[in-house]
Design a protein around this motif. Structure first.
Motif, short mmCIF file in Angstrom:
data_model
loop_
_atom_site.label_atom_id
_atom_site.label_comp_id
_atom_site.label_asym_id
_atom_site.label_seq_id
_atom_site.Cartn_x
_atom_site.Cartn_y
_atom_site.Cartn_z
N HIS A 19 -6.66 12.02 20.84
CA HIS A 19 -6.98 10.62 21.13
C HIS A 19 -8.41 10.30 20.73
O HIS A 19 -8.69 9.25 20.15
N ALA A 20 -9.27 11.26 21.09
CA ALA A 20 -10.69 11.06 20.76
C ALA A 20 -10.87 11.01 19.24
O ALA A 20 -11.64 10.21 18.70
N GLN A 21 -10.08 11.89 18.54
CA GLN A 21 -10.20 11.92 17.08
C GLN A 21 -9.69 10.61 16.47
O GLN A 21 -10.29 10.03 15.57
N LYS A 22 -8.55 10.14 17.01
CA LYS A 22 -8.00 8.89 16.51
C LYS A 22 -8.95 7.73 16.80
O LYS A 22 -9.12 6.82 15.97
N LYS A 23 -9.55 7.77 17.97
CA LYS A 23 -10.48 6.69 18.31
C LYS A 23 -11.67 6.69 17.35
O LYS A 23 -12.12 5.63 16.88
N LYS A 24 -12.11 7.92 17.06
CA LYS A 24 -13.24 8.03 16.13
C LYS A 24 -12.86 7.52 14.75
O LYS A 24 -13.62 6.79 14.09
N LEU A 26 -10.48 5.43 14.12
CA LEU A 26 -10.31 3.99 14.19
C LEU A 26 -11.65 3.27 14.12
O LEU A 26 -11.80 2.23 13.45
N LEU A 27 -12.62 3.85 14.82
CA LEU A 27 -13.97 3.24 14.80
C LEU A 27 -14.55 3.28 13.39
O LEU A 27 -15.17 2.31 12.92
N LEU A 28 -14.31 4.42 12.71
CA LEU A 28 -14.81 4.52 11.33
C LEU A 28 -14.10 3.52 10.43
O LEU A 28 -14.71 2.88 9.57
N GLU A 29 -12.78 3.39 10.66
CA GLU A 29 -12.02 2.45 9.85
C GLU A 29 -12.48 1.01 10.10
O GLU A 29 -12.58 0.19 9.18
N ASP A 31 -15.44 0.14 11.09
CA ASP A 31 -16.75 -0.02 10.44
C ASP A 31 -16.57 -0.29 8.93
O ASP A 31 -17.27 -1.12 8.34
N GLU A 32 -15.62 0.48 8.34
CA GLU A 32 -15.39 0.28 6.92
C GLU A 32 -14.86 -1.14 6.64
O GLU A 32 -15.26 -1.81 5.68
N LEU A 33 -13.94 -1.57 7.54
CA LEU A 33 -13.39 -2.91 7.39
C LEU A 33 -14.47 -3.97 7.55
O LEU A 33 -14.49 -4.98 6.83
N LYS A 34 -15.35 -3.71 8.54
CA LYS A 34 -16.45 -4.66 8.73
C LYS A 34 -17.34 -4.71 7.50
O LYS A 34 -17.80 -5.78 7.07
N SER A 35 -17.58 -3.54 6.93
CA SER A 35 -18.43 -3.48 5.73
C SER A 35 -17.77 -4.22 4.57
O SER A 35 -18.40 -4.99 3.85
N LYS A 36 -16.43 -3.94 4.42
CA LYS A 36 -15.69 -4.63 3.37
C LYS A 36 -15.67 -6.13 3.62
O LYS A 36 -15.78 -6.94 2.68
N LEU A 37 -15.50 -6.51 4.91
CA LEU A 37 -15.48 -7.93 5.25
C LEU A 37 -16.82 -8.58 4.91
O LEU A 37 -16.88 -9.69 4.36
N ALA A 38 -17.93 -7.90 5.23
CA ALA A 38 -19.25 -8.43 4.93
C ALA A 38 -19.44 -8.58 3.41
O ALA A 38 -19.96 -9.57 2.92
N THR A 39 -18.95 -7.51 2.70
CA THR A 39 -19.06 -7.56 1.25
C THR A 39 -18.23 -8.72 0.68
O THR A 39 -18.67 -9.48 -0.20
N THR A 40 -16.99 -8.83 1.25
CA THR A 40 -16.11 -9.90 0.79
C THR A 40 -16.70 -11.27 1.10
O THR A 40 -16.65 -12.20 0.27
#
Length: 259
Positions: A19-24, A26-29, A31-40
């Motif tokens: 669960h902790a791994q999945k949460k991590k 998910l958090l990384l994903e 962050d990546e989505l946020k980065s892509k969203l900012a870029t977009t």
């Protein structure tokens, strides 16, 4: 029992780690989505900015095209106006040239007529010299041959008589011969006075004119007589000249016909 508890604990721990791994992950994903969203979003903002710039440029180009079309239309209108003016000017120039040609022909007609009369005057002058003699007082002025003679020669020393001297009669016979030899010419008899007594001068001129008519057969319509202030001269001038009325009619007819 202990094995079951241990297995359950292991399972629970594994689930927690998973669960902790999945949460991590998910958090990384996230962050990546946020980065892509900012870029977009940045790219979108840049695209909108570029679109706005392109739209402004398009509108500016359209405005320039409109101005160029209006300028072109104005230029075409001016060219048409210039062409019309140029055509009118060409027509005016052509009309002016035609008028000048007509005037030149008319002037040539007048000059030719004057030249013919001048030539006639030379012929009359030559004839007068041959008939009256080299000592005759002859001159040419404005196309007329002028024969001058003193008052005493015609009417005696008193110069008040209305009778011609014998020499005057002979002289007038020669004048009549000149007029007979040149039937297209007329004669104006001028009585010249230095005293201002034009009546006497006119009487003398009339006597000379009547003698030419009655004694030598010169037609009355070819002779005219008049008294004139002679200034410092006294006597008779006989001007032999073209028939001015016929000359005028001739010139006018030629000018009318454009010849």
């Amino acid at each position: 029992m202990k094995k079951i508890l241990l297995y359950a604990l292991t399972l629970l721990l594994s689930c927690s780690v998973l669960h902790a791994q999945k949460k991590k992950d998910l958090l990384l994903e996230i962050d990546e989505l946020k980065s892509k969203l900012a870029t977009t979003e940045g790219e979108l903002a840049a695209s909108k900015k570029s679109e706005a710039a392109s739209l402004a440029s398009y509108e500016a180009v359209q405005a320039q095209i409109k101005e160029l079309r209006e300028a072109n239309a104005a230029l075409l209108k001016n060219l048409n106006s210039f062409a019309e003016v140029s055509n009118k000017n060409s027509e005016n120039v052509a009309k002016t040239l035609k008028t000048l040609e007509e005037k030149e022909k008319q002037l040539k007609t007048v000059n030719d007529a004057i030249a013919r009369n001048d030539s006639t005057a030379v012929v009359v002058l030559t004839n007068a010299k041959q008939t009256l003699g080299e000592n005759a007082k002859l001159s040419v002025s404005n196309g007329a041959v002028i024969v001058s003679v003193g008052q005493a020669f015609l009417f005696g020393e008193e110069a008040t008589s209305n009778d011609l001297t014998p020499a005057a009669v002979t002289w007038l016979e020669k004048i009549a011969a000149v007029l007979t030899a040149n039937p297209d010419m007329q004669a104006t008899v001028e009585g010249l006075s230095i005293t201002g007594e034009l009546d006497i001068a006119a009487q003398h001129a009339t006597l000379v004119g009547n003698t030419l008519q009655k004694q030598y057969g010169i037609a009355a319509d070819r002779i005219s007589s008049m008294g004139k202030d002679g200034g410092f001269k006294e006597g008779i001038n006989i001007k032999i000249h073209p028939k001015f009325d016929q000359f005028y009619l001739l010139v006018r007819e030629h000018m009318k016909n454009g010849r």
